[in-house]
Design a protein around this motif. Structure first.
Motif, PDB file in Angstrom:
ATOM      1  N   PHE A 197       1.221  -1.547   0.293  1.00  0.00           N
ATOM      2  CA  PHE A 197      -0.054   0.046   0.086  1.00  0.00           C
ATOM      3  C   PHE A 197       0.907   1.339   0.104  1.00  0.00           C
ATOM      4  O   PHE A 197       0.589   2.382  -0.290  1.00  0.00           O
ATOM      5  N   ASN A 198       2.184   1.256   0.354  1.00  0.00           N
ATOM      6  CA  ASN A 198       2.788   2.395   0.565  1.00  0.00           C
ATOM      7  C   ASN A 198       4.428   2.368  -0.410  1.00  0.00           C
ATOM      8  O   ASN A 198       5.504   2.456  -0.264  1.00  0.00           O
ATOM      9  N   ALA A 199       4.163   1.710  -1.760  1.00  0.00           N
ATOM     10  CA  ALA A 199       4.458   1.394  -2.680  1.00  0.00           C
ATOM     11  C   ALA A 199       4.905   3.036  -3.023  1.00  0.00           C
ATOM     12  O   ALA A 199       4.024   3.763  -3.392  1.00  0.00           O
ATOM     13  N   SER A 200       6.552   3.615  -3.299  1.00  0.00           N
ATOM     14  CA  SER A 200       6.714   4.841  -3.734  1.00  0.00           C
ATOM     15  C   SER A 200       5.848   5.698  -4.940  1.00  0.00           C
ATOM     16  O   SER A 200       5.471   6.503  -4.725  1.00  0.00           O
ATOM     17  N   ALA A 201       5.933   4.757  -5.799  1.00  0.00           N
ATOM     18  CA  ALA A 201       5.543   4.579  -7.394  1.00  0.00           C
ATOM     19  C   ALA A 201       4.192   4.965  -7.328  1.00  0.00           C
ATOM     20  O   ALA A 201       3.821   5.156  -8.222  1.00  0.00           O
ATOM     21  N   GLN A 202       3.477   4.473  -6.049  1.00  0.00           N
ATOM     22  CA  GLN A 202       1.668   4.470  -6.589  1.00  0.00           C
ATOM     23  C   GLN A 202       1.719   6.111  -5.860  1.00  0.00           C
ATOM     24  O   GLN A 202       1.815   6.826  -5.258  1.00  0.00           O
ATOM     25  N   ALA A 203       0.452   6.551  -7.026  1.00  0.00           N
ATOM     26  CA  ALA A 203       0.473   7.818  -7.199  1.00  0.00           C
ATOM     27  C   ALA A 203      -1.442   7.698  -5.916  1.00  0.00           C
ATOM     28  O   ALA A 203      -1.042   7.184  -5.070  1.00  0.00           O
ATOM     29  N   PHE A 204      -1.143   9.646  -5.119  1.00  0.00           N
ATOM     30  CA  PHE A 204      -2.455   9.777  -4.384  1.00  0.00           C
ATOM     31  C   PHE A 204      -3.499   8.823  -4.460  1.00  0.00           C
ATOM     32  O   PHE A 204      -4.416   8.511  -3.535  1.00  0.00           O
ATOM     33  N   GLU A 205      -4.233   8.923  -5.799  1.00  0.00           N
ATOM     34  CA  GLU A 205      -5.814   8.557  -6.747  1.00  0.00           C
ATOM     35  C   GLU A 205      -5.396   6.930  -6.227  1.00  0.00           C
ATOM     36  O   GLU A 205      -6.056   5.885  -5.736  1.00  0.00           O
ATOM     37  N   ALA A 206      -4.349   6.545  -6.573  1.00  0.00           N
ATOM     38  CA  ALA A 206      -4.016   4.959  -6.877  1.00  0.00           C
ATOM     39  C   ALA A 206      -3.711   4.491  -5.525  1.00  0.00           C
ATOM     40  O   ALA A 206      -4.979   3.264  -5.050  1.00  0.00           O
ATOM     41  N   ARG A 207      -2.922   5.571  -4.618  1.00  0.00           N
ATOM     42  CA  ARG A 207      -3.502   4.337  -3.289  1.00  0.00           C
ATOM     43  C   ARG A 207      -4.761   4.302  -2.772  1.00  0.00           C
ATOM     44  O   ARG A 207      -5.371   3.370  -1.966  1.00  0.00           O
ATOM     45  N   ARG A 208      -5.430   5.300  -3.011  1.00  0.00           N
ATOM     46  CA  ARG A 208      -6.916   5.372  -2.049  1.00  0.00           C
ATOM     47  C   ARG A 208      -7.881   4.640  -3.100  1.00  0.00           C
ATOM     48  O   ARG A 208      -8.684   3.534  -2.276  1.00  0.00           O
ATOM     49  N   ALA A 209      -7.238   4.420  -4.037  1.00  0.00           N
ATOM     50  CA  ALA A 209      -7.999   3.162  -4.919  1.00  0.00           C
ATOM     51  C   ALA A 209      -7.692   1.925  -4.440  1.00  0.00           C
ATOM     52  O   ALA A 209      -8.546   0.786  -4.392  1.00  0.00           O
ATOM     53  N   SER A 210      -6.612   1.455  -4.635  1.00  0.00           N
ATOM     54  CA  SER A 210      -6.166   0.273  -3.940  1.00  0.00           C
ATOM     55  C   SER A 210      -7.026  -0.396  -2.728  1.00  0.00           C
ATOM     56  O   SER A 210      -6.821  -2.018  -2.906  1.00  0.00           O
ATOM     57  N   VAL A 211      -7.600  -0.254  -1.548  1.00  0.00           N
ATOM     58  CA  VAL A 211      -8.042  -0.501  -1.209  1.00  0.00           C
ATOM     59  C   VAL A 211      -9.149  -1.006  -1.034  1.00  0.00           C
ATOM     60  O   VAL A 211      -9.976  -1.981  -0.708  1.00  0.00           O
ATOM     61  N   GLY A 212      -9.598  -0.929  -2.708  1.00  0.00           N
ATOM     62  CA  GLY A 212     -11.147  -0.892  -2.794  1.00  0.00           C
ATOM     63  C   GLY A 212     -10.921  -2.262  -3.602  1.00  0.00           C
ATOM     64  O   GLY A 212     -12.385  -2.662  -4.889  1.00  0.00           O
ATOM     65  N   GLY A 213      -9.581  -2.633  -4.132  1.00  0.00           N
ATOM     66  CA  GLY A 213      -9.801  -3.600  -6.109  1.00  0.00           C
ATOM     67  C   GLY A 213     -10.330  -4.964  -5.566  1.00  0.00           C
ATOM     68  O   GLY A 213     -10.895  -5.251  -4.087  1.00  0.00           O
ATOM     69  N   ARG A 214     -10.171  -5.948  -6.117  1.00  0.00           N
ATOM     70  CA  ARG A 214     -11.313  -7.310  -6.354  1.00  0.00           C
ATOM     71  C   ARG A 214     -10.943  -7.613  -4.849  1.00  0.00           C
ATOM     72  O   ARG A 214     -11.622  -8.316  -4.403  1.00  0.00           O
TER      73      ARG A 214
END
Length: 270
Positions: A197-214
């Motif tokens: 979840f804290n990957a440095s390359a992950q953008a702000f929007e992508a981090r928020r979206a990642s908690v709702g992934g499949r």
């Protein structure tokens, strides 16, 4: 700080999370008792958020893994100074770990969950970024609150254990998962569940979206349990334009425009 440390709302959220966790623990322990195969909720090495790997547990003893600070323990003494404007200082935090064990309190619901876990023979394991140098002080603090027994290297894992570096916790999670079947985890930061979840390359929007992934969305409340923390940590990110995108900004209509003029009441015949 008023919300987290003083409000009934924050306490209610904590009770909600821990009572949900206790019920989940009882459910998983029951599944094990009737012979169902269980899988760890720790993402194994090689996982991605889109392709997670959860290993079967076999006959490993069951465990729940908790973060410490603002998950199991509220650092009232330390944060009272912070609320008064004292800036964060690592040396001050180190002194707090060594001497502040009497000025903390358990997060509402945490001890109730521990009692339920022990009744089901489920171990309670702590994974924290507190220092290994202060391991005995941290263990004593947890014991003083009622979380005992806590044994460094078994039910207490700290920064530097399992060759972990920085604030990442995956190496410690993997070490814990080698001994225990981790049926649940609880924390106040996304990094308490996976470092991905804290990957440095992950953008702000992508981090928020990642908690709702499949694969991630179904874990919240079903193996992963999040506690509120609006005070510090990885959640406090995002520039104004990221948190409030321009395409969602609202401008009040001018006075007297059609949007602000109330429509005439409709008259219906009886």
């Amino acid at each position: 700080m008023q919300f987290l440390y003083g409000s009934g709302e924050a306490a209610a959220l904590s009770y909600q999370a821990f009572f949900g966790l206790a019920n989940y623990i009882i459910s998983m322990a029951s599944d094990r008792a009737v012979g169902h195969d269980l899988r760890s909720v720790v993402m194994s090495p090689g996982s991605t958020l889109d392709a997670p790997i959860f290993e079967p547990c076999g006959d490993k003893p069951l465990a729940v893994v908790l973060d410490i600070d603002e998950t199991a323990v509220l650092n009232l003494g330390f944060e009272a100074d912070a609320a008064s404007g004292v800036p964060y200082d690592q040396a001050r935090w180190d002194a707090w770990e060594r001497t502040g064990g009497g000025d903390v309190t358990a997060v509402p619901g945490a001890l109730d969950m521990v009692k339920a876990a022990k009744a089901e023979n489920v171990a309670v394991v702590f994974n924290s970024n507190r220092s290994t140098v202060n391991a005995d002080k941290t263990a004593a603090m947890l014991a003083g609150l009622g979380f005992a027994p806590v044994v460094h290297g078994d039910t207490l894992w700290l920064q530097g254990d399992a060759a972990s570096t920085g604030s990442g916790k995956d190496a410690r999670r993997w070490a814990i998962a080698k001994k225990y079947c981790v049926i649940a985890m609880a924390g106040d930061q996304l990094g308490d569940f996976t470092d991905l979840f804290n990957a440095s390359a992950q953008a702000f929007e992508a981090r928020r979206a990642s908690v709702g992934g499949r694969y991630t969305s179904v874990l919240w409340g079903h193996g992963w349990f999040i506690l509120p923390n609006p005070v510090y940590g990885s959640a406090l990110k995002g520039a104004m334009g990221e948190v409030f995108p321009l395409d969602k900004r609202w401008t009040p209509p001018a006075a007297g425009s059609p949007a602000t003029t109330a429509p005439a009441p409709e008259i219906k015949e009886k």
